[in-house]
Design an enzyme around this catalytic site. Structure first.
Site, PDB file in Angstrom:
ATOM      1  N   GLY A 129       9.911 -16.959 -17.937  1.00 33.08           N
ATOM      2  CA  GLY A 129       9.015 -18.098 -18.151  1.00 33.08           C
ATOM      3  C   GLY A 129       8.078 -18.298 -16.981  1.00 33.08           C
ATOM      4  N   GLY A 134       4.479 -19.847 -10.129  1.00 31.53           N
ATOM      5  CA  GLY A 134       4.390 -18.433 -10.461  1.00 31.53           C
ATOM      6  C   GLY A 134       5.292 -18.070 -11.630  1.00 31.53           C
ATOM      7  N   LYS A 150      11.506 -16.037  -8.888  1.00 35.43           N
ATOM      8  CA  LYS A 150      10.184 -16.641  -9.018  1.00 35.43           C
ATOM      9  C   LYS A 150       9.233 -15.957  -8.041  1.00 35.43           C
ATOM     10  CE  LYS A 150      10.657 -21.156  -8.538  1.00 35.43           C
ATOM     11  NZ  LYS A 150      10.339 -22.603  -8.620  1.00 35.43           N
ATOM     12  N   ASP A 245       9.749 -34.701  -8.334  1.00 35.15           N
ATOM     13  CA  ASP A 245       9.274 -34.116  -9.589  1.00 35.15           C
ATOM     14  C   ASP A 245      10.424 -33.951 -10.578  1.00 35.15           C
ATOM     15  OD1 ASP A 245       7.286 -33.201 -11.277  1.00 35.15           O
ATOM     16  OD2 ASP A 245       7.417 -31.128 -10.595  1.00 35.15           O
TER      17      ASP A 245
END
Length: 413
Positions: A129, A134, A150, A245
């Protein structure tokens, strides 16, 4: 007399020479100082644009609920001058030297070469995904451990900061409800992070996908796990950490459907310096008080967690007017019943749902001061879970008693 005149001439000459040398030295020092100041100022202008930016650039562009760094300015690549390109290269080399020194202070995190990562991912073939900065790939490390890798996008400016933040923070943060960082790579111009592999993906994909249905027990366990992860960040870490977040996309689930908080690129250690914080986060999850004041506190995480609680209850994403539904439901004691996820209707304890919704409402209070600390939130969720377990235990006892009674009746007959 002539001897004294001779000495006077020598003294004056020596004084003049000494004065000229001092003046030259002062001039040289001033010039070097100005040059150094200009270099530092240029580097700061290129790498940090927190409070002076007017236009904003999203970190992600892969969906509605994307993380946004409102402090990152947009610079057109077509108008970038040659000097700016040179400056960017010098800033990157400077960042690389700093990151090596700082990462050395993160014990226990293995460092891999680019070739090792390339081999582990089979040349980056299995894509899982899109991450916050990135692409994410599946990899099998030399030890046999399966991980998620990642890779920082080459054109991601904010990603470099996220990369550095994640390595430094996760080097010291370890908890069963946080996704562990198992390695990193700074090699050949690449910045790569390797995390423990979470086979069930993100909570967002499961909650809004069609492949799997979440039971009420699973949702209660997930919200319980998330609360403990946040509790560790706020009250167990030293200094405390504000995630900044929190959202369903950043909650990952392992093979047992146990939840772990992930993606610490925007996280920040709590600092009581009175300064405003650059606006970062995701629309729909961001604390309105933080948006209006730019003052980031742990209560901003509490607000985001409140949104996640109602997502688990309603399966309504924030960008589909979730807050309006919550506001309407709050007008009635049983209002939450009307916006309950269809999958939970007749498949949950409605009393427990209402209790969890009450906790969610407290997390979403307009005033950050009136929102409960995460320890209180966690205790409230734990109480619901304990009552749930007692309810299951009673049901099992009753079921066992009924089965025994039926067997006895059959033996009598």
């Amino acid at each position: 007399m002539p001897h004294q005149v001779h000495l006077l001439i020598i003294g004056v000459t020596f004084g003049l020479v000494l004065g000229i040398l001092i003046v030259c030295l002062i001039f040289f020092c001033i010039r070097c100082y100005k040059k150094d100041s200009n270099i530092r100022q240029s580097a700061n202008d290129a790498s940090v644009t927190t409070d002076t930016s007017v236009t904003t650039l999203p970190i992600r562009t892969n969906g509605l609920e994307t993380s946004i760094d409102f402090s990152a300015s947009i610079t057109s690549s077509t108008t970038m001058s040659r000097s700016e390109n040179v400056q960017k290269d010098s800033n990157f080399s400077c960042w690389s030297r700093q990151s090596k020194d700082r990462f050395a202070k993160s014990p226990g995190i293995p460092k891999y070469s680019y070739k090792e990562i390339q081999k582990a991912t089979q040349n980056f073939t299995t894509r899982l995904g899109q991450g916050s900065f990135g692409t994410v790939y599946k990899a099998t490390m030399p030890t046999g451990e399966v991980v998620a890798v990642k890779v920082l996008a080459s054109n991601s400016k904010q990603g470099e900061k996220e990369f550095q933040t994640e390595v430094l923070l996760l080097g010291r943060l370890h908890h069963r409800n946080l996704v562990n960082l198992v390695g990193y790579c700074v090699d050949k111009g690449q910045r790569i992070l390797a995390y423990q592999f979470m086979s069930n993906g993100s909570l967002e994909n499961i909650l809004y996908g069609e492949e799997r249905k979440l039971s009420w027990d699973e949702r209660l366990q997930i919200v319980f796990d998330i609360s403990h992860g946040i509790e560790y960040l706020h009250e167990g870490a030293a200094p405390p950490v504000i995630h900044r977040d929190l959202k369903c996309a950043n909650i990952l689930l392992d093979h047992s459907m146990r939840a772990k908080v992930a993606d610490f690129g925007l996280s920040k250690e709590e600092v009581f310096d009175g300064r405003n914080s650059a606006l970062k986060g995701t629309y729909g999850y961001m604390d309105p008080a933080y948006i209006s004041t730019n003052k980031l506190t742990m209560k901003s995480d509490i607000y985001s967690f409140g949104i996640i609680i109602f997502e688990l209850i309603t399966a309504i994403p924030p960008h589909q007017n979730l807050m309006e539904y919550i506001g309407l439901a709050a007008m009635d004691h049983d209002g939450i019943d009307g916006i309950l996820d269809k999958q939970l209707v007749d498949n949950c304890n409605i009393g427990e749902v209402r209790q969890l919704a009450k906790i969610g409402h407290k997390c979403l209070h307009k005033s950050p001061r009136k929102r409960p600390p995460i320890s209180v939130v966690s205790q409230g969720i734990s109480s619901i879970k304990q009552r749930r377990q007692r309810h299951h235990a009673i049901e099992e006892i009753m079921s066992l008693a009924n089965s025994r009674a039926e067997s006895m009746n059959r033996s009598v007959d």
